[in-house]
Design a protein around this motif. Sequence first.
Motif, mmCIF file in Angstrom:
data_model
loop_
_atom_site.group_PDB
_atom_site.id
_atom_site.type_symbol
_atom_site.label_atom_id
_atom_site.label_comp_id
_atom_site.label_asym_id
_atom_site.label_seq_id
_atom_site.Cartn_x
_atom_site.Cartn_y
_atom_site.Cartn_z
ATOM 1 N N LEU A 253 0.825 -1.208 0.000
ATOM 2 C CA LEU A 253 0.000 0.000 0.000
ATOM 3 C C LEU A 253 0.859 1.259 0.000
ATOM 4 O O LEU A 253 0.521 2.258 -0.646
ATOM 5 C CB LEU A 253 -0.955 -0.010 1.189
ATOM 6 N N THR A 254 1.981 1.230 0.735
ATOM 7 C CA THR A 254 2.903 2.370 0.715
ATOM 8 C C THR A 254 3.430 2.609 -0.693
ATOM 9 O O THR A 254 3.442 3.745 -1.195
ATOM 10 C CB THR A 254 4.072 2.136 1.682
ATOM 11 N N GLN A 255 3.845 1.558 -1.363
ATOM 12 C CA GLN A 255 4.325 1.695 -2.733
ATOM 13 C C GLN A 255 3.221 2.194 -3.652
ATOM 14 O O GLN A 255 3.463 3.012 -4.550
ATOM 15 C CB GLN A 255 4.869 0.355 -3.228
ATOM 16 N N GLY A 256 1.998 1.717 -3.422
ATOM 17 C CA GLY A 256 0.881 2.166 -4.246
ATOM 18 C C GLY A 256 0.607 3.650 -4.108
ATOM 19 O O GLY A 256 0.361 4.349 -5.096
ATOM 20 N N VAL A 257 0.639 4.162 -2.874
ATOM 21 C CA VAL A 257 0.420 5.601 -2.662
ATOM 22 C C VAL A 257 1.530 6.417 -3.315
ATOM 23 O O VAL A 257 1.274 7.430 -3.980
ATOM 24 C CB VAL A 257 0.323 5.910 -1.156
ATOM 25 N N LEU A 258 2.772 5.973 -3.156
ATOM 26 C CA LEU A 258 3.888 6.714 -3.748
ATOM 27 C C LEU A 258 3.813 6.715 -5.270
ATOM 28 O O LEU A 258 4.078 7.734 -5.921
ATOM 29 C CB LEU A 258 5.214 6.116 -3.276
ATOM 30 N N PHE A 259 3.430 5.579 -5.855
ATOM 31 C CA PHE A 259 3.325 5.543 -7.311
ATOM 32 C C PHE A 259 2.163 6.407 -7.795
ATOM 33 O O PHE A 259 2.252 7.054 -8.842
ATOM 34 C CB PHE A 259 3.163 4.107 -7.804
ATOM 35 N N LEU A 260 1.071 6.456 -7.038
ATOM 36 C CA LEU A 260 -0.028 7.361 -7.385
ATOM 37 C C LEU A 260 0.455 8.804 -7.407
ATOM 38 O O LEU A 260 0.148 9.565 -8.336
ATOM 39 C CB LEU A 260 -1.171 7.199 -6.384
ATOM 40 N N LEU A 261 1.238 9.193 -6.385
ATOM 41 C CA LEU A 261 1.777 10.558 -6.364
ATOM 42 C C LEU A 261 2.704 10.795 -7.549
ATOM 43 O O LEU A 261 2.754 11.905 -8.094
ATOM 44 C CB LEU A 261 2.531 10.787 -5.050
ATOM 45 N N SER A 262 3.417 9.766 -7.969
ATOM 46 C CA SER A 262 4.295 9.904 -9.127
ATOM 47 C C SER A 262 3.481 10.094 -10.406
ATOM 48 O O SER A 262 3.798 10.943 -11.238
ATOM 49 C CB SER A 262 5.199 8.682 -9.243
ATOM 50 N N THR A 263 2.408 9.314 -10.574
ATOM 51 C CA THR A 263 1.592 9.443 -11.782
ATOM 52 C C THR A 263 0.865 10.787 -11.832
ATOM 53 O O THR A 263 0.525 11.269 -12.915
ATOM 54 C CB THR A 263 0.562 8.312 -11.876
ATOM 55 N N LEU A 264 0.640 11.396 -10.667
ATOM 56 C CA LEU A 264 0.003 12.714 -10.622
ATOM 57 C C LEU A 264 1.014 13.845 -10.815
ATOM 58 O O LEU A 264 0.630 15.011 -10.828
ATOM 59 C CB LEU A 264 -0.742 12.900 -9.306
ATOM 60 N N GLY A 265 2.294 13.505 -10.923
ATOM 61 C CA GLY A 265 3.319 14.505 -11.202
ATOM 62 C C GLY A 265 3.904 15.176 -9.987
ATOM 63 O O GLY A 265 4.696 16.113 -10.124
ATOM 64 N N ILE A 266 3.564 14.721 -8.780
ATOM 65 C CA ILE A 266 4.079 15.359 -7.565
ATOM 66 C C ILE A 266 5.451 14.810 -7.198
ATOM 67 O O ILE A 266 6.356 15.558 -6.820
ATOM 68 C CB ILE A 266 3.087 15.156 -6.403
ATOM 69 N N LEU A 267 5.617 13.518 -7.303
ATOM 70 C CA LEU A 267 6.854 12.839 -6.906
ATOM 71 C C LEU A 267 7.564 12.323 -8.155
ATOM 72 O O LEU A 267 6.956 11.642 -8.990
ATOM 73 C CB LEU A 267 6.515 11.671 -5.969
ATOM 74 N N ALA A 268 8.839 12.672 -8.302
ATOM 75 C CA ALA A 268 9.597 12.242 -9.479
ATOM 76 C C ALA A 268 9.801 10.732 -9.453
ATOM 77 O O ALA A 268 9.994 10.136 -8.384
ATOM 78 C CB ALA A 268 10.940 12.952 -9.529
ATOM 79 N N GLU A 269 9.791 10.128 -10.619
ATOM 80 C CA GLU A 269 9.995 8.679 -10.702
ATOM 81 C C GLU A 269 11.335 8.270 -10.111
ATOM 82 O O GLU A 269 11.456 7.199 -9.498
ATOM 83 C CB GLU A 269 9.894 8.227 -12.163
ATOM 84 N N ASP A 270 12.347 9.103 -10.270
ATOM 85 C CA ASP A 270 13.671 8.780 -9.728
ATOM 86 C C ASP A 270 13.681 8.736 -8.208
ATOM 87 O O ASP A 270 14.597 8.165 -7.610
ATOM 88 C CB ASP A 270 14.707 9.796 -10.222
ATOM 89 N N ASP A 271 12.688 9.353 -7.566
ATOM 90 C CA ASP A 271 12.626 9.368 -6.105
ATOM 91 C C ASP A 271 11.844 8.186 -5.535
ATOM 92 O O ASP A 271 11.763 8.041 -4.305
ATOM 93 C CB ASP A 271 12.003 10.676 -5.613
ATOM 94 N N LEU A 272 11.254 7.367 -6.385
ATOM 95 C CA LEU A 272 10.558 6.182 -5.885
ATOM 96 C C LEU A 272 11.577 5.187 -5.330
ATOM 97 O O LEU A 272 12.555 4.870 -6.008
ATOM 98 C CB LEU A 272 9.760 5.516 -7.004
ATOM 99 N N PRO A 273 11.382 4.657 -4.121
ATOM 100 C CA PRO A 273 12.332 3.694 -3.546
ATOM 101 C C PRO A 273 12.101 2.270 -4.040
ATOM 102 O O PRO A 273 12.386 1.302 -3.337
ATOM 103 C CB PRO A 273 12.064 3.819 -2.040
#
Length: 371
Positions: free
Chosen positions: A249-269
């Motif tokens: 679920l943590t990964q899912g929330v972070l990827f959602l933020l990435s798809t919305l343009g808030i979090l850069a893909e390079d910052d995904l752990p």
Amino acid sequence: RGQDTPEAGDSFHRRFPPPARGPGAGRATRGTSRGLWWGLHRSGVRRAVPTTEAIIEVELPSGDAIEVVRRRFGRAVPGAPRVALVAGLRGDAPEGIRVAHDVSAVLAACEPRLAGLVDVYPCCNPLAAHRGSRLWPFFDVDLNRLFPGRPDGHPPDRVARALVDDLAGADQVVELRGARPGFREAPQAHVRRGDEQAAERAMNCNVSVVWARRPGPAAPGTLAHQFPGTIVLEGGVGNMLTDRVGRELTQGVLFLLSTLGILAEDDLPFHWAGLQRPRRVTDETVLRVRAGRGGLFLPRHAVWDEVEPGTVLGQVVDPATGDELEVVRSPAAGRVLALREQPVVLPGTMIARVVADEAPAGGAPPAGGAP
């Protein structure tokens, strides 16, 4: 430098250590923001650590007071969304609180690079969370049945009203939960039936299913009903933590933020290619399975196992004699979405949910309504 260089730990916390404390950090005063304080980035560049602000403080019958807080990450950028993550509406959902905490750790580490705002409400019912209870203590009410709340009501009503007011204007609301009490559930996203945008966004949340649900009689009192487009994430075991589900679920929330343009893909752990691609289901294809006899339910399958029509899901036995009273079978081919872990059942108690490969011609009741 405080904890700018963390000690050895797991890979997640090595990459995203807690920020160092610094000047201005301290306990919030009534109605004010916890001071904006500074830590040193590893590069030596000073960066702002996100603010934590009390959205409401309520007095308790004991004479003490308790705050419900919001942590704000990022900054307003023209055209960028504001996302709100809401956890802990009920005190028996620690999985959602854990997910909010772990997401916050990543956002804090990536603060200078966030393009947009993320508001995290880490626990909206802290009294119940401290007790591990579903209901708000003293008043014995379900906070997720009180929305939109009242500014002149009792403390839970005022918290509901303050939360609705503070969430106003968010482009995406995500409610973080755990499994329902007594059950083990596969990770899942719930959206309102007919909301195609929410369903498409939920497909990025690393869950097993995206369930388009028809609102039930209790829906008007829920947080999700106040904000069309809300995504509800849940899974794991009721009132417990499950490492795998929490991580997913943590990964899912972070990827959602990435798809919305808030979090850069390079910052995904993690690498997004390893995430689940969920199935989209409706009330007609999520089937409830109920006990016909009272006794102890002994499961014979695990969550997300594949089943066929007639597959044995478990048995109901007499605890006094050990005699088998009922064999519980799957009503359709599909997968087990939820399975009862609290073994005591009565006639009519729900013991499983099965996601059918196709809607049955008739007979099996669909699962709908507001949880």
